[in-house]
Design a protein around this motif. Structure first.
Motif, PDB file in Angstrom:
ATOM      1  N   ALA A 142       0.891  -1.161   0.000  1.00  0.00           N
ATOM      2  CA  ALA A 142       0.000   0.000   0.000  1.00  0.00           C
ATOM      3  C   ALA A 142       0.928   1.209   0.000  1.00  0.00           C
ATOM      4  N   PRO A 143       0.470   2.361  -0.457  1.00  0.00           N
ATOM      5  CA  PRO A 143       1.368   3.518  -0.555  1.00  0.00           C
ATOM      6  C   PRO A 143       2.105   3.821   0.736  1.00  0.00           C
ATOM      7  N   THR A 176       4.248   8.076  -1.636  1.00  0.00           N
ATOM      8  CA  THR A 176       3.876   9.490  -1.705  1.00  0.00           C
ATOM      9  C   THR A 176       4.965  10.295  -1.014  1.00  0.00           C
ATOM     10  N   ASP A 188       2.081   4.780 -12.315  1.00  0.00           N
ATOM     11  CA  ASP A 188       1.088   5.171 -11.302  1.00  0.00           C
ATOM     12  C   ASP A 188       1.538   4.788  -9.895  1.00  0.00           C
ATOM     13  N   SER A 191      -4.513  19.534  -7.742  1.00  0.00           N
ATOM     14  CA  SER A 191      -4.844  18.935  -6.448  1.00  0.00           C
ATOM     15  C   SER A 191      -4.307  19.827  -5.333  1.00  0.00           C
ATOM     16  N   SER A 205      -9.830  12.472  -8.256  1.00  0.00           N
ATOM     17  CA  SER A 205      -9.060  11.843  -7.185  1.00  0.00           C
ATOM     18  C   SER A 205      -7.934  11.000  -7.776  1.00  0.00           C
ATOM     19  N   LEU A 206      -6.794  11.047  -7.133  1.00  0.00           N
ATOM     20  CA  LEU A 206      -5.641  10.267  -7.586  1.00  0.00           C
ATOM     21  C   LEU A 206      -5.590   8.955  -6.822  1.00  0.00           C
ATOM     22  N   LYS A 207      -5.363   7.871  -7.544  1.00  0.00           N
ATOM     23  CA  LYS A 207      -5.231   6.561  -6.906  1.00  0.00           C
ATOM     24  C   LYS A 207      -3.960   5.904  -7.416  1.00  0.00           C
ATOM     25  N   LEU A 208      -3.087   5.544  -6.495  1.00  0.00           N
ATOM     26  CA  LEU A 208      -1.855   4.864  -6.868  1.00  0.00           C
ATOM     27  C   LEU A 208      -2.098   3.361  -7.013  1.00  0.00           C
ATOM     28  N   ASP A 209      -1.239   2.713  -7.783  1.00  0.00           N
ATOM     29  CA  ASP A 209      -1.443   1.310  -8.164  1.00  0.00           C
ATOM     30  C   ASP A 209      -0.512   0.396  -7.371  1.00  0.00           C
ATOM     31  N   SER A 210      -1.095  -0.475  -6.565  1.00  0.00           N
ATOM     32  CA  SER A 210      -0.311  -1.447  -5.801  1.00  0.00           C
ATOM     33  C   SER A 210      -0.313  -2.828  -6.439  1.00  0.00           C
TER      34      SER A 210
END
Length: 360
Positions: free
Chosen positions: A130-131, A166, A188, A261, A340-345
């Motif tokens: 997870a981030p 992040t 991402d 953002s 909304s920004l979503k990072l890729d795990s």
């Protein structure tokens, strides 16, 4: 009326107050000679930054706080040479029997093995990606990063393992890692937040004496956007009657550089930060110190700080609503915060214990 104390130039904290929470003996200079001590003894020695290399056993800190949007973080350094007077991380130096004041910004700790320990953490079979938040306590791009490059090494591991991260910083030095950030963004895997508190370089020099100037931070935001890296502007903290006049201007400058953002955080004064901040006010803004603290207390239920879960990040009252409304109207006018920004795990690749990435 007593005159305000003389400023400590080039530093945020104006003293080395000893934390009373742990029962440490307080030391206080006394004597009639204090008013003329420089005439008698000459100026005191110039403050120098020292760095101790730390050997931690773990590097990823996990939390279950309901008030923050991440559950894990990495801090490559303890203490921060930026010297932001309002930094909520200052009290952590007390755990080393050091002052949250000048010690926090002059007696630093670095963790050179951070990337190696991170790799070991990611090899564990029960680890779930997870981030990872960087810069949540002390700045990952403070000046000593130029020598240690610990943040860069962590980013290299993140890219190698396809692990999302992040970053939050007050330094334009973040652009020195543009090559890694660009590759992470392509997958991402990264978002970068740059905190801007004012547009006045003189004021920022008093608040954050060794952080990048506001102009350089805004320039860094523009460079990140141009490179295709998700960039976020954080107005953190908003200090009533000191920096709140810049809310709309900061948002406008960031939006003009393509930033979409934004967020804001109200000033928080936990533990020793409150007396250090009060002292800073008396040195630099004695004529409005009372007004500033009255507003601060009005949004924190009558106290300098509200430490409670669920409310500590949500200021209350008329002034809080004024700032909240101003921010909302400005971002709406500028077309910010619409996506909304979503990072890729999902593409995480666990490294093998031997140091090579698993092929499976």
């Amino acid at each position: 009326m007593a005159s305000p104390p003389s400023p400590v130039h080039g530093r945020g904290a104006q003293s080395d107050a000893v934390p009373q929470r742990f029962g440490l003996a307080a030391r206080e200079l006394d004597g009639d000679w204090l008013d003329a001590r420089e005439d008698i003894d000459g100026p005191g020695p110039k403050l120098r930054t020292t760095v101790v290399e730390e050997k931690p056993k773990t590097i990823v800190s996990f939390n279950q706080s309901p008030d923050i949007p991440f559950d894990r973080s990495i801090n490559a350094y303890r203490g921060c040479e930026h010297g932001c007077i309002y930094c909520f991380a200052r009290p952590t130096h007390a755990y080393h029997d050091l002052s949250p004041g000048l010690d926090f910004e002059t007696k630093l700790f670095a963790k050179p093995d951070a990337a190696r320990i991170l790799r070991e953490t990611l090899t564990k079979p029960n680890y779930r990606p997870a981030p990872i938040a960087m810069g949540t306590n002390t700045d990952p791009y403070q000046p000593i990063e130029g020598r240690y490059r610990i943040t860069r090494q962590i980013l290299e591991v993140a890219l190698e393992t396809r692990h999302p991260v992040t970053i939050t910083t007050k330094s334009a030095r973040v652009t020195r890692d543009m090559d890694l950030l660009r590759e992470l963004a392509r997958l991402d895997l990264v978002a970068v937040g740059v905190s801007v508190t004012s547009l006045d370089p003189r004021l920022s020099g008093l608040l954050e004496p060794r952080a990048s100037s506001p102009a350089k931070r805004l320039e860094a935001l523009g460079s990140l956007v141009a490179a295709g890296i998700p960039a976020h502007v954080s107005i953190a903290p908003v200090i009533p009657s000191i920096t709140d006049a810049f809310i709309e201007g900061i948002l406008q400058e960031a939006a003009a550089r393509g930033v979409t953002s934004a967020s804001w955080i109200m000033l928080r004064l936990p533990h020793e930060v409150a007396p250090l901040f009060r002292e800073w006010l008396e040195v630099h803004f004695p004529e409005r110190a009372g007004k500033v603290m009255n507003i601060v207390q009005s949004v924190r239920n009558g106290r300098d700080n509200d430490p409670s879960f669920f409310s500590r990040m949500k200021p209350q009252g008329v002034w809080a609503e004024v700032f909240r409304t101003r921010f909302r109207l400005a971002t709406r006018r500028l077309g910010m915060n619409t996506v909304s920004l979503k990072l890729d795990s999902s593409h995480f690749v666990r490294p093998s214990p031997g140091g090579q990435l698993s092929l499976l």
